[in-house]
Structures are given as structure tokens and as C-alpha cells.
Design a protein around this motif. Structure first.
Motif, PDB file in Angstrom:
ATOM      1  N   PRO A   1       0.831  -1.213   0.000  1.00  0.00           N
ATOM      2  CA  PRO A   1       0.000   0.000   0.000  1.00  0.00           C
ATOM      3  C   PRO A   1       0.858   1.253   0.000  1.00  0.00           C
ATOM      4  CG  PRO A   1       0.010  -1.021   2.179  1.00  0.00           C
ATOM      5  CD  PRO A   1       0.694  -1.986   1.253  1.00  0.00           C
ATOM      6  N   ALA A   2       0.607   2.136  -0.985  1.00  0.00           N
ATOM      7  CA  ALA A   2       1.413   3.348  -1.100  1.00  0.00           C
ATOM      8  C   ALA A   2       0.557   4.584  -1.364  1.00  0.00           C
ATOM      9  CB  ALA A   2       2.448   3.189  -2.224  1.00  0.00           C
ATOM     10  N   GLY A   3      -0.749   4.392  -1.554  1.00  0.00           N
ATOM     11  CA  GLY A   3      -1.613   5.518  -1.858  1.00  0.00           C
ATOM     12  C   GLY A   3      -1.483   6.014  -3.274  1.00  0.00           C
ATOM     13  N   ASN A   4      -0.711   5.310  -4.098  1.00  0.00           N
ATOM     14  CA  ASN A   4      -0.489   5.675  -5.498  1.00  0.00           C
ATOM     15  C   ASN A   4      -0.642   4.411  -6.331  1.00  0.00           C
ATOM     16  OD1 ASN A   4       0.565   6.232  -8.049  1.00  0.00           O
ATOM     17  ND2 ASN A   4       2.213   7.530  -7.275  1.00  0.00           N
ATOM     18  N   PRO A   5      -1.724   4.279  -7.091  1.00  0.00           N
ATOM     19  CA  PRO A   5      -1.953   3.039  -7.850  1.00  0.00           C
ATOM     20  C   PRO A   5      -0.801   2.676  -8.778  1.00  0.00           C
ATOM     21  CG  PRO A   5      -3.934   4.393  -7.830  1.00  0.00           C
ATOM     22  CD  PRO A   5      -2.844   5.227  -7.235  1.00  0.00           C
ATOM     23  N   ALA A   6      -0.186   3.678  -9.418  1.00  0.00           N
ATOM     24  CA  ALA A   6       0.923   3.398 -10.331  1.00  0.00           C
ATOM     25  C   ALA A   6       2.104   2.812  -9.570  1.00  0.00           C
ATOM     26  CB  ALA A   6       1.343   4.664 -11.076  1.00  0.00           C
ATOM     27  N   LEU A   7       2.404   3.392  -8.405  1.00  0.00           N
ATOM     28  CA  LEU A   7       3.523   2.896  -7.598  1.00  0.00           C
ATOM     29  C   LEU A   7       3.210   1.509  -7.048  1.00  0.00           C
ATOM     30  CD1 LEU A   7       6.226   3.205  -6.200  1.00  0.00           C
ATOM     31  CD2 LEU A   7       5.098   4.535  -4.405  1.00  0.00           C
ATOM     32  N   GLU A   8       1.973   1.298  -6.596  1.00  0.00           N
ATOM     33  CA  GLU A   8       1.592  -0.021  -6.076  1.00  0.00           C
ATOM     34  C   GLU A   8       1.731  -1.099  -7.145  1.00  0.00           C
ATOM     35  OE1 GLU A   8      -1.709   1.581  -2.807  1.00  0.00           O
ATOM     36  OE2 GLU A   8      -2.342   0.734  -4.724  1.00  0.00           O
ATOM     37  N   LEU A   9       1.335  -0.758  -8.382  1.00  0.00           N
ATOM     38  CA  LEU A   9       1.455  -1.724  -9.473  1.00  0.00           C
ATOM     39  C   LEU A   9       2.920  -2.024  -9.765  1.00  0.00           C
ATOM     40  CD1 LEU A   9       0.156  -3.448 -11.693  1.00  0.00           C
ATOM     41  CD2 LEU A   9       0.191  -1.422 -13.176  1.00  0.00           C
ATOM     42  N   ILE A  10       3.749  -0.991  -9.780  1.00  0.00           N
ATOM     43  CA  ILE A  10       5.172  -1.196 -10.056  1.00  0.00           C
ATOM     44  C   ILE A  10       5.814  -2.057  -8.973  1.00  0.00           C
ATOM     45  CG2 ILE A  10       7.407  -0.011 -10.135  1.00  0.00           C
ATOM     46  CD1 ILE A  10       5.993   2.283 -11.613  1.00  0.00           C
ATOM     47  N   LEU A  11       5.491  -1.797  -7.700  1.00  0.00           N
ATOM     48  CA  LEU A  11       6.051  -2.604  -6.614  1.00  0.00           C
ATOM     49  C   LEU A  11       5.555  -4.049  -6.693  1.00  0.00           C
ATOM     50  CD1 LEU A  11       5.766  -0.091  -3.629  1.00  0.00           C
ATOM     51  CD2 LEU A  11       7.843  -0.769  -4.852  1.00  0.00           C
TER      52      LEU A  11
ATOM     53  N   ALA B   1       8.862   7.725  -6.331  1.00  0.00           N
ATOM     54  CA  ALA B   1       8.901   8.706  -5.242  1.00  0.00           C
ATOM     55  C   ALA B   1       7.490   8.990  -4.728  1.00  0.00           C
ATOM     56  CB  ALA B   1       9.553   9.998  -5.738  1.00  0.00           C
ATOM     57  N   LYS B   2       7.337   9.073  -3.417  1.00  0.00           N
ATOM     58  CA  LYS B   2       6.037   9.425  -2.863  1.00  0.00           C
ATOM     59  C   LYS B   2       5.717  10.895  -3.082  1.00  0.00           C
ATOM     60  CE  LYS B   2       5.505   5.869   0.707  1.00  0.00           C
ATOM     61  NZ  LYS B   2       5.226   5.601   2.140  1.00  0.00           N
ATOM     62  N   ILE B   3       6.734  11.744  -3.004  1.00  0.00           N
ATOM     63  CA  ILE B   3       6.560  13.184  -3.229  1.00  0.00           C
ATOM     64  C   ILE B   3       7.534  13.614  -4.310  1.00  0.00           C
ATOM     65  CG2 ILE B   3       6.672  15.480  -2.200  1.00  0.00           C
ATOM     66  CD1 ILE B   3       6.065  14.225   0.501  1.00  0.00           C
ATOM     67  N   GLN B   4       7.040  14.256  -5.351  1.00  0.00           N
ATOM     68  CA  GLN B   4       7.888  14.692  -6.456  1.00  0.00           C
ATOM     69  C   GLN B   4       8.704  15.922  -6.069  1.00  0.00           C
ATOM     70  OE1 GLN B   4       8.106  12.755  -9.212  1.00  0.00           O
ATOM     71  NE2 GLN B   4       6.679  11.425  -8.094  1.00  0.00           N
ATOM     72  N   ALA B   5       9.896  16.040  -6.640  1.00  0.00           N
ATOM     73  CA  ALA B   5      10.840  17.079  -6.225  1.00  0.00           C
ATOM     74  C   ALA B   5      10.459  18.463  -6.739  1.00  0.00           C
ATOM     75  CB  ALA B   5      12.249  16.723  -6.702  1.00  0.00           C
ATOM     76  N   SER B   6       9.801  18.546  -7.879  1.00  0.00           N
ATOM     77  CA  SER B   6       9.503  19.844  -8.479  1.00  0.00           C
ATOM     78  C   SER B   6       7.999  20.019  -8.664  1.00  0.00           C
ATOM     79  CB  SER B   6      10.197  19.963  -9.844  1.00  0.00           C
ATOM     80  OG  SER B   6       9.632  19.035 -10.768  1.00  0.00           O
ATOM     81  N   ASP B   7       7.573  21.267  -8.885  1.00  0.00           N
ATOM     82  CA  ASP B   7       6.162  21.549  -9.158  1.00  0.00           C
ATOM     83  C   ASP B   7       5.712  20.860 -10.434  1.00  0.00           C
ATOM     84  OD1 ASP B   7       5.953  23.095  -6.883  1.00  0.00           O
ATOM     85  OD2 ASP B   7       6.358  24.987  -7.928  1.00  0.00           O
ATOM     86  N   CYS B   8       6.608  20.842 -11.418  1.00  0.00           N
ATOM     87  CA  CYS B   8       6.270  20.166 -12.680  1.00  0.00           C
ATOM     88  C   CYS B   8       6.092  18.671 -12.446  1.00  0.00           C
ATOM     89  CB  CYS B   8       7.362  20.432 -13.709  1.00  0.00           C
ATOM     90  SG  CYS B   8       6.965  19.801 -15.356  1.00  0.00           S
ATOM     91  N   GLY B   9       6.963  18.097 -11.635  1.00  0.00           N
ATOM     92  CA  GLY B   9       6.853  16.684 -11.318  1.00  0.00           C
ATOM     93  C   GLY B   9       5.547  16.353 -10.619  1.00  0.00           C
ATOM     94  N   LYS B  10       5.066  17.276  -9.771  1.00  0.00           N
ATOM     95  CA  LYS B  10       3.787  17.050  -9.090  1.00  0.00           C
ATOM     96  C   LYS B  10       2.628  17.042 -10.082  1.00  0.00           C
ATOM     97  CE  LYS B  10       5.521  19.041  -4.787  1.00  0.00           C
ATOM     98  NZ  LYS B  10       5.468  20.197  -3.840  1.00  0.00           N
ATOM     99  N   LEU B  11       2.712  17.881 -11.095  1.00  0.00           N
ATOM    100  CA  LEU B  11       1.680  17.867 -12.134  1.00  0.00           C
ATOM    101  C   LEU B  11       1.707  16.545 -12.900  1.00  0.00           C
ATOM    102  CD1 LEU B  11       2.105  21.504 -13.540  1.00  0.00           C
ATOM    103  CD2 LEU B  11       0.252  20.656 -12.069  1.00  0.00           C
ATOM    104  N   LEU B  12       2.903  16.093 -13.232  1.00  0.00           N
ATOM    105  CA  LEU B  12       3.034  14.814 -13.941  1.00  0.00           C
ATOM    106  C   LEU B  12       2.514  13.668 -13.079  1.00  0.00           C
ATOM    107  CD1 LEU B  12       6.595  15.201 -15.510  1.00  0.00           C
ATOM    108  CD2 LEU B  12       4.389  15.653 -16.572  1.00  0.00           C
ATOM    109  N   ASP B  13       2.750  13.754 -11.784  1.00  0.00           N
ATOM    110  CA  ASP B  13       2.276  12.716 -10.866  1.00  0.00           C
ATOM    111  C   ASP B  13       0.749  12.616 -10.923  1.00  0.00           C
ATOM    112  OD1 ASP B  13       2.614  10.801  -8.670  1.00  0.00           O
ATOM    113  OD2 ASP B  13       1.693  12.346  -7.432  1.00  0.00           O
ATOM    114  N   HIS B  14       0.083  13.750 -10.994  1.00  0.00           N
ATOM    115  CA  HIS B  14      -1.383  13.750 -11.046  1.00  0.00           C
ATOM    116  C   HIS B  14      -1.881  13.069 -12.313  1.00  0.00           C
ATOM    117  CE1 HIS B  14      -5.445  15.212 -10.181  1.00  0.00           C
ATOM    118  NE2 HIS B  14      -5.542  15.452 -11.476  1.00  0.00           N
ATOM    119  N   PHE B  15      -1.292  13.423 -13.446  1.00  0.00           N
ATOM    120  CA  PHE B  15      -1.748  12.833 -14.708  1.00  0.00           C
ATOM    121  C   PHE B  15      -1.403  11.349 -14.790  1.00  0.00           C
ATOM    122  CE2 PHE B  15      -1.360  17.368 -16.132  1.00  0.00           C
ATOM    123  CZ  PHE B  15      -2.716  17.565 -16.328  1.00  0.00           C
TER     124      PHE B  15
END
Length: 529
Positions: free
Chosen positions: A51-61, A364-378
């Protein structure tokens, strides 16, 4: 029962051959079912054990756990290959199927991470390691056992049933999952019903042992044992036998690596693509892939039979070349049919994310940049995107710059841009196109996999055949193929392009084509005895 291998000079009767093929093939189906049920349920395993709260990360793990099992297959090949060349083909693959069945059933009893914390994924990975070790000895044993019973002019056809049985294990895993879901219902399935397919492997183990205990030892092995020709140290001789290093190289980089990335792409990659990237409802996606894969089983038998007529090398080389030409067009056909609305929205209103240091790390659970956070959402939404450099983080959807880049604002902008991210159920013409695409992928897999068991059995000398065949096969399938799902899903998550993960398959296939063209000598007219 009749002693199939009582007289190594006598050709087995048709009824004896049927028993050999049926017992070996069904055991292979069941053992690969045990291995593939994890991959089929990768998403729910991710939620339960990682469990990671991120479906993409959970699938990868979860897929990393899938890859761990493949990673230990070469060690299993070394261990059980040695035993197969020293003690016999039959008893070795009795041990492998027992270990596999018990390890698979045990997964069904492991508590979730919510109950026992980190112990849950650790226990799970330990059981995956046992599965990988067992599978490292299964394929070689079953394929060699059939090949050493088969007449030379039918060796490709008879051993192709083993190849089809590997796909059969995947199909059985889907069938059991869908049946269990229908019986227990959605809520019970999510809570505990998903464990039933794992526990079901105990029944399959009992059937497999009952059938395989009826078999006698391979006639080739019995003849070598009677003449005192067994290898003293099969592992050492695998690397010292004259000319065997070249054979091992070709088997690894030319055969195992190529066939496995095509085969896993035709099954797992297309399932994850339809289910995740194209947003098709889970059961519908599983049913489509299961029906397509079942309908394509005949390709393995066909090209095994063809290889008896024209040789093993030609179908494989042609299959590799066609894969390089057709892989991307086939997936675009499937993607357009699976979710036409999403495909049209992506073409009409492409998502472009700009900013400094515009990179996305799926782990990563938290992205390093604002742009990375946008990519995380999509990425979490499964929306394809492209990136470009910019002074500030921002998003455009189509020609519209999005002022509100909060999660709610982005979701509203996607809806305005025509993106419907609800799960869909294709119907009619679209279903037909998806199945045509899956059948085309199955044909490519049949060409490159159907003749392989006969080829590998003919490639290596009998006294070290189990070890020599198993080691490169399982290194190739374990690493090139076993890590394909996690690598391809990582590439997709990193790039935002649902088709980008296919480049891994394409590059490995190109390598395999070059090695096979230049270094593989035709084996069809070699003796396997």
C-alpha cells in the motif's frame, strides 16, 4: 501401466505418446498457472501487500515482486538441471511441481500488510522466490521429456504442446479469476475472494502428481544410465563441453530473450495496456485477453508442426522480423478500439506539461519539483502527456492554458477537454478489432515460441541437455522477460506515453534477430537421442 521407456530402441506407441504429452502438458499448465496467477492479480496484490496511496507505484512494486520470481529461475535451472541430468527427468519435475503448488497456495494465506506490516511483503517475496526456483526446473524437464519420446519428424509438433501449455497456464489463471469473481461478488472479491485462486492450486497439484506418477523415465536417460554415460558434473560440463559456450550464447540472447519478450508482451503487456492505459473495466479486459489468448493457442501447434517441415530457424527469424514491423501498429489498433473516446481526446486535446526540471519519478512518494507534481497527477489518472521546458510549471490541454492547476482544477480541465476517465466496456466492432490485435500478437508469439522446445532439445547433447537447455532459457526468460512488466510500466509512468513501454520489447527482439540470423545453425535434422 505400460513402461513407456522400457525399451529405448522401441518407438513409443500412439497411446504412450498421448500419455506423455498429456501428462507433461497438463503439469506445465498447472505450474504456469501457479506462477501467472500473481501477475494476473498484480493490481490487487499491490494494494494488499504494497500500500502506497499511489496506484501506479503499487502496481510497479507488485510487478517488482513478480520479477523477483523470474529472477530466481536461473538458480532453479542450475539446481534442477543438475538433478535432471544426474537423477532423471521424471523425478526432477515431480519435485518442481510440488514446490510450486505449495508455495502458490501459501500466498493465499499470507495476511495483508495492514495486519502484519512489513512482514507481509517479505513473506510474499520469499514465496515468489520458491516459485521461481521451482519454475526454473519445470519447463526444461517437461520439454526434454516429450522431445526424447518423440520421433524426429514430429518432434516440433509434439513439443509445441508444451509451449501452448505455458500460454494455457495464463488462460487458466484468467478463467479461475473471472469465475471466482462471478461467484463471490465484487465486495467479497476485494476483501478475501482474490485468495481463492491461489489456494485452488492445491487441487491442481494433486491432479498433476497423480498424472506424472504414472510416467516412466525418459528412454534416452535410461539408455545413458545403462551405458554409464551420465555426466559426472552436468553444471561443469555445460560450460566445458566442446562448442557448448556458443550454443549457450545463442540460446540465451538469440532464442530465450526474443521469444520471452514477445510472449509476455502478447499476454501481460496487452492486459495491463487495456486495463490501465486504456481504462477498460478490469473483468472485461481480462475476458478479452483470455479469449484472445485461448483462440491463439493453435498458433503454437501450427508453427511447431511447420518447423518439422521447414526447420526451426526460419519461423523464428520471420517472427522476429514481423514483430519489429508490426508491434506498434498492432497496439495502436488495440488502443484505438479499446477506448475510442480516450484516444480521440488525446489526439484532439493533448496534455502538455511545462516547467523547470520537468521530470517524474514513479517510485517517489513526493515529487521534487512543481512540474513533477503535475506529472504525478496525470500519471495516477492514466492520462498521456508530453513535457517541455518552461520558466514556470504549467499545463495546456489542447490550445487552452490551465489557470487552476490544483487537483480539482486539473480534473475539471480534463473533463472540459473531452477526457472521460471512467472505466469503459468496448462492444461490437471494437471488441472484434481488439481480438484481431491479440490474435496477431499470438501469431507472432507462436512463430517465435512454437518451435523452441524442439530446437533447444536438438541443440544440446543428451548427457547435459537438462542443464544446458534450462540455464540459458531461464536466464533469458527470467531477466529479459520477467522484468518486462515492471520496466515497461516504469517507462510508461515516466514518459506519459502508453505506447512507450513497447520499445523495450522492440530493442530486445532486434538483438535476438541479429544473434539468431548470424549464429544459429539449423537443428531440425540433428538427433535428440
Amino acid at each position: 501401466m505400460t513402461d513407456i521407456a522400457a525399451d529405448s530402441a522401441r518407438a513409443p506407441t500412439k497411446s504412450e505418446i498421448r500419455l506423455v504429452i498429456a501428462s507433461s502438458s497438463l503439469g506445465t499448465v498447472f505450474e504456469w498457472y501457479d506462477f501467472f496467477i500473481y501477475g494476473t492479480l498484480a493490481a490487487i496484490i499491490g494494494r494488499t501487500f504494497f500500500p502506497a496511496g499511489n496506484p501506479a507505484l503499487e502496481l510497479i512494486l507488485s510487478l517488482f515482486g513478480f520479477a523477483i520470481g523470474f529472477g530466481f529461475r536461473p538458480l532453479g535451472a542450475v539446481l534442477f538441471g543438475y538433478l535432471g541430468d544426474k537423477l532423471g527427468r521424471k523425478y526432477t519435475f515431480l519435485v518442481t511441481i510440488t514446490v510450486m503448488g505449495l508455495a502458490t497456495a501459501a500466498i493465499g494465506f499470507v495476511p495483508a500488510a495492514a495486519s502484519i506490516g512489513m512482514a507481509a511483503p517479505i513473506i510474499l517475496l520469499g514465496l515468489r522466490i520458491l516459485q521461481g526456483l521451482a519454475l526454473g526446473g519445470e519447463y526444461g524437464g517437461a520439454a526434454i521429456y516429450v522431445a526424447e519420446h518423440a520421433p524426429p519428424d514430429k518432434r516440433g509438433f509434439y513439443t509445441s504442446f508444451i509451449q501452448a501449455s505455458v500460454a494455457g497456464g495464463f488462460i487458466l489463471s484468467l478463467a479461475v479469476v473471472l469465475t471466482t469473481q462471478a461467484i463471490v461478488g465484487k465486495d467479497a472479491w476485494e476483501a478475501w475472494g482474490w485468495r481463492i485462486p491461489f489456494i485452488f492450486s492445491l487441487l491442481l497439484l494433486a491432479i498433476s502428481l497423480w498424472m506424472r506418477l504414472k510416467l516412466s523415465e525418459s528412454p534416452v536417460f535410461k539408455a545413458m544410465k545403462a551405458k554409464g554415460e551420465l555426466a559426472k558434473n552436468p553444471l561443469k560440463e555445460t560450460f566445458t563441453y566442446p562448442g557448448n559456450k556458443r550454443r549457450l550464447f545463442v540460446a540465451l540472447f538469440g532464442i530465450a530473450a526474443g521469444l520471452t519478450v514477445i510472449w509476455y508482451t502478447a499476454l501481460f503487456q496487452v492486459l495491463y495496456f487495456i486495463q490501465n492505459s486504456m481504462r477498460v473495466e478490469d473483468q472485461t479486459a481480462q475476458l478479452l485477453v483470455g479469449v484472445g489468448a485461448a483462440s491463439g493457442l493453435f498458433w503454437f501447434l501450427l508453427f511447431g508442426w511447420v518447423s518439422d517441415k521447414i526447420g526451426r530457424k526460419k519461423p523464428i527469424v520471420i517472427g522476429y522480423a514481423l514483430t519489429l514491423l508490426l508491434l506498434f501498429p498492432i497496439f495502436h489498433l488495440i488502443g484505438g478500439a479499446a477506448n475510442p473516446g480516450l484516444a480521440a481526446a488525446a489526439a484532439r486535446s493533448p496534455v502538455v506539461v511545462s516547467g523547470r526540471d520537468c521530470r517524474y519519478d514513479p517510485l517517489a512518494k513526493i515529487q521534487a519539483s512543481d512540474c513533477g507534481k503535475l506529472l504525478d497527477h496525470f500519471s495516477k489518472k492514466g492520462v498521456s502527456y508530453t513535457t517541455r521546458d518552461g520558466a514556470e510549471a504549467g499545463v495546456t490541454i489542447g490550445a487552452v492554458a490551465i489557470a487552476d492547476t490544483s487537483p480539482a482544477g486539473l480534473d475539471a480541465a480534463l473533463v472540459a477537454g473531452g477526457y472521460d476517465l471512467a472505466k469503459v466496456k468496448p462492444s461490437g466492432r471494437d471488441v472484434a478489432l481488439i481480438l484481431i490485435g491479440i490474435l496477431a500478437l499470438a501469431a507472432l508469439s507462436g512463430m517465435t515460441y512454437g518451435p523452441v522446445a524442439a530446437l533447444l532439445a536438438e541443440l544440446f547433447p543428451p548427457r547435459i541437455r537438462y542443464s544446458s537447455m534450462s540455464i540459458p532459457y531461464h536466464i533469458g526468460t527470467g531477466y529479459f522477460g520477467g522484468f518486462l512488466p515492471v520496466i515497461s510500466q516504469y517507462i510508461i509512468a515516466r514518459t506519459g506515453d502508453p505506447y512507450s513501454g513497447l520499445w523495450y520489447t522492440w530493442v530486445v527482439t532486434a538483438m535476438a534477430l541479429i544473434v539468431t540470423l548470424l549464429l544459429l545453425k539449423e537443428t531440425r535434422w540433428n538427433e535428440a537421442t
